[in-house]
Design a protein around this motif. Structure first.
Motif, short mmCIF file in Angstrom:
data_model
loop_
_atom_site.label_atom_id
_atom_site.label_comp_id
_atom_site.label_asym_id
_atom_site.label_seq_id
_atom_site.Cartn_x
_atom_site.Cartn_y
_atom_site.Cartn_z
N GLY A 295 10.67 50.90 92.83
CA GLY A 295 11.43 50.06 91.92
C GLY A 295 10.64 48.95 91.28
O GLY A 295 11.12 48.29 90.37
N ALA A 299 8.96 54.15 90.02
CA ALA A 299 10.40 54.38 90.17
C ALA A 299 10.70 54.94 91.56
O ALA A 299 9.85 55.53 92.22
CB ALA A 299 10.87 55.36 89.10
N TRP A 300 11.96 54.75 92.00
CA TRP A 300 12.38 55.27 93.31
C TRP A 300 12.26 56.80 93.36
O TRP A 300 12.07 57.37 94.44
CB TRP A 300 13.83 54.87 93.59
CG TRP A 300 13.98 53.43 93.96
CD1 TRP A 300 14.19 52.38 93.12
CD2 TRP A 300 13.92 52.87 95.28
NE1 TRP A 300 14.26 51.20 93.83
CE2 TRP A 300 14.12 51.47 95.16
CE3 TRP A 300 13.74 53.41 96.55
CZ2 TRP A 300 14.13 50.61 96.25
CZ3 TRP A 300 13.75 52.56 97.65
CH2 TRP A 300 13.94 51.18 97.50
N SER A 491 14.40 45.82 93.14
CA SER A 491 14.79 46.96 92.32
C SER A 491 16.14 46.72 91.64
O SER A 491 16.31 47.01 90.45
CB SER A 491 14.86 48.22 93.21
OG SER A 491 15.27 49.34 92.46
N VAL A 492 17.09 46.17 92.38
CA VAL A 492 18.41 45.87 91.82
C VAL A 492 18.27 44.86 90.69
O VAL A 492 18.86 45.02 89.61
CB VAL A 492 19.35 45.33 92.92
CG1 VAL A 492 20.63 44.75 92.30
CG2 VAL A 492 19.69 46.42 93.92
N GLN A 494 15.66 44.13 88.77
CA GLN A 494 14.99 44.68 87.59
C GLN A 494 15.89 45.64 86.82
O GLN A 494 15.93 45.61 85.58
CB GLN A 494 13.70 45.39 88.02
CG GLN A 494 12.58 44.48 88.46
CD GLN A 494 12.02 43.66 87.31
OE1 GLN A 494 11.94 44.14 86.18
NE2 GLN A 494 11.63 42.42 87.58
N ASN A 495 16.63 46.49 87.52
CA ASN A 495 17.49 47.46 86.85
C ASN A 495 18.64 46.77 86.11
O ASN A 495 18.95 47.13 84.96
CB ASN A 495 18.05 48.46 87.86
CG ASN A 495 17.01 49.46 88.32
OD1 ASN A 495 16.14 49.84 87.54
ND2 ASN A 495 17.07 49.88 89.57
N SER A 498 17.22 44.81 83.08
CA SER A 498 16.88 45.71 81.97
C SER A 498 18.13 46.16 81.24
O SER A 498 18.19 46.16 79.99
CB SER A 498 16.12 46.93 82.51
OG SER A 498 15.85 47.85 81.48
N SER A 499 19.15 46.54 81.99
CA SER A 499 20.40 47.00 81.37
C SER A 499 21.07 45.88 80.58
O SER A 499 21.53 46.10 79.45
CB SER A 499 21.34 47.51 82.47
OG SER A 499 22.59 47.88 81.93
#
Length: 577
Positions: A295, A299-300, A491-492, A494-495, A498-499
């Motif tokens: 992440g 990527a995972w 990871s949470v 960053q995701n 980005s969204s």
């Protein structure tokens, strides 16, 4: 108040005794956690005749009381190690930019922090059983010397990867400093009064972790980043000398009739579960590296991550198989986790540490990215959290000493932790700073209390022969939990960021702007003025997602804490009163 604390400290010192050699006539305590097919041989291997814990059933007349000053010297030396180990875990936060500039390695500089944390987490579980075999004092000396060599090598590093390797060495020693301080104090202090000293230890660890970034930044500006490591060496030398001359623990097992010292050492080496140690360390290292890069760097779903996780599962399975069916003296008796209290205490630490480290990492980021304050001001926002840890740790120790109970307090702390993380998840653009700072106190106090409670519960749940290995279990869960928590929360964050950025920023240059914001928080200050509020809202969305993750992990923490049972906290070392 001061007189009362002094009296309590003196009573603790009065009840601490130097362990004596065990009596050969002492009966072996039963082990309720191991199947009957292996119980006899396994319990025999950990019997008092083979263990440093053999003083436990001796009468008061058989014990030798330690000199108070000598005992205080031991405590201080152990706490020096705990402080430095915690300091080293956070000290690089303010050094990374300077190190990256010198070695031209910005893309890989994060491994300086990750290498230390992974080494700590991977090797901590080994120290309990190994020092059952070879003795606490050799283990403490090994940890101090290894940590000192690692710090010295860090200060003298000539390249980035040499520095990373030095951090691994320091991490191996640092893991022992924290785990063995707890184990050794349990050897010296009755269980009911153990919580107070564990509270002091937690305060010391928290102080070291809090001071790491400040100390690193100050030394870097004054003398250069290398001295942030080099100045730790004299302190660890003092700790090593104090342990050498003040910690007068007996040899855990004398040479047998007709056996010379070399033969004795060879016999002790034959007791070491090398295969179990290798599979455990390998499994943890592979798993933690995969969690650290997932992440963030890849990527995972990246093949490297997937293969690493699968390999770690295989190695964990191999470790369990070795411990249950092959090892004569397991590094960690996995059967212990069948006990509700041990299982509950271990996973309470695991999920709680994931939550705590996630919030500690992203509360400052919230202040910098959403509130627009400086890094220094953001760092001060965590002071109330560390004050909370101190209050919770020491307060829970005093409570357990007074009442001899812990279960109800553990549930209260679990509920208060959920409430505190829930409050943090409500912060917004205009939430007053003092309110956010106040919110961080409650989770800190709950965390500090639960750290102390779960350790005491875990030790109280097993016969004293297993006191060291169960302590190692807790540190293993705590170490892996912190690494996993930061990886998952990153990871949470960053995701979601980005969204949110993609939904709020549009136009021909949108992708360039978003890419820059995902790389650095500082890019907010370089945006056109009309885009700054938009970016801050996106960072608020990302921060809240992490805080909600912490809240969810807090709920799981309470669930695992409920699995624990109330055990007797004895007031004497022999657990007879």
């Amino acid at each position: 108040m001061a007189e009362r604390e002094t009296e309590e400290t003196e009573e603790i010192l009065d009840d601490a005794y130097a362990p004596l050699l065990p009596s050969n006539t002492r009966a072996t305590l039963p082990n309720p956690f191991i199947s009957s097919s292996r119980s006899s041989s396994f319990t025999s291997s950990l019997s008092p005749a083979n263990s440093q814990r053999g003083h436990d059933d001796l009468t008061e007349d058989d014990r030798t009381e330690m000199d108070r000053l000598k005992l205080l010297t031991i405590f201080v030396s152990l706490y020096i190690g705990v402080f430095l180990s915690a300091l080293d875990g956070t000290i690089v936060a303010t050094l990374l930019a300077h190190i990256a500039s010198e070695f031209d390695g910005f893309r890989n500089v994060s491994w300086i922090a990750t290498a230390y944390l992974i080494a700590c987490a991977a090797f901590q579980p080994l120290y309990g059983k190994l020092t059952d075999i070879f003795g606490r004092k050799p283990g403490l000396l090994f940890s101090n010397i290894t940590f000192g060599i690692g710090c010295l090598a860090c200060g003298l590093s000539s390249s980035l990867w040499f520095l990373v390797a030095a951090r691994v060495v320091a991490g191996i020693g640092g893991g022992g400093l924290t785990a063995l301080s707890t184990i050794t104090l349990s050897d010296l202090v009755p269980l009911r009064k153990r919580g107070v000293l564990q509270g002091v230890g937690n305060i010391t660890f928290g102080t070291g972790a809090a001071a790491g970034g400040v100390f690193g930044g100050w030394i870097t500006e004054w003398l250069g980043w290398r001295w942030a490591f080099l100045l730790q060496v004299p302190l660890i030398v003092v700790s090593t000398l104090a342990i050498t001359f003040a910690l007068d623990l007996p040899v855990n097992e004398q040479a047998r009739d007709g056996e010379n010292e070399l033969e004795r050492e060879e016999r002790l080496l034959n007791r070491v579960d090398f295969l179990g140690a290798f599979t455990l360390v390998a499994a943890l290292v592979v798993f933690l590296i995969a969690a650290s890069i997932s992440g963030n760097q890849v990527a995972w779903s990246h093949p490297l991550v997937v293969v690493s996780f699968l390999l770690s599962v295989f190695l964990f399975y191999a470790f369990v198989y070795v411990e249950r069916f092959i090892a004569k003296e397991p590094i960690i008796p996995v059967e212990l986790l069948k006990d509700r209290t041990i299982f509950g205490a271990s996973f309470t630490n695991w999920f709680m540490t994931m939550s705590v480290y996630s919030s500690l990492f992203y509360i400052p980021i919230y202040f910098v990215s959403v509130r627009g304050v400086s890094e220094t001001q953001a760092g001060t926002s965590l002071i109330s959290n560390f004050v909370g840890v101190a209050v919770g740790s020491f307060g829970s120790g005093v409570y357990m000493r007074s009442t001899g109970r812990y279960y109800t307090l553990a549930l209260i702390c679990g509920v208060s932790y959920i409430f505190g993380t829930g409050l943090i998840s409500t912060v917004g653009l205009a939430t007053p700073t003092w309110v956010v700072v106040l919110y961080t106190f409650l989770p800190g106090a709950s965390y500090g209390a639960l750290l102390t409670i779960t350790l005491i519960a875990l030790i109280a749940a097993v016969p004293q022969e297993f006191q060291a290995v169960t302590t190692s279990i807790q540190y293993g869960f705590r170490g892996t939990g912190s690494t996993i928590g930061v990886a998952v929360s990153s990871s949470v964050f960053q995701n979601v960021l980005s969204s949110s950025l993609h939904s709020r920023i549009r136009g021909t240059d949108a992708e360039v702007i978003i890419s820059r914001l995902l790389e650095s928080v500082d890019e907010i200050n370089r945006l056109p003025e009309f885009l700054v509020p938009v970016a801050r809202l996106a960072f608020l969305d990302a921060s809240r997602s992490v805080f909600l993750l912490c809240f969810f992990l807090g709920i799981i923490t309470l669930g695992t804490a409920m699995l624990m049972r109330e055990h007797v906290l004895h007031s004497t070392l022999n657990r007879q009163g």
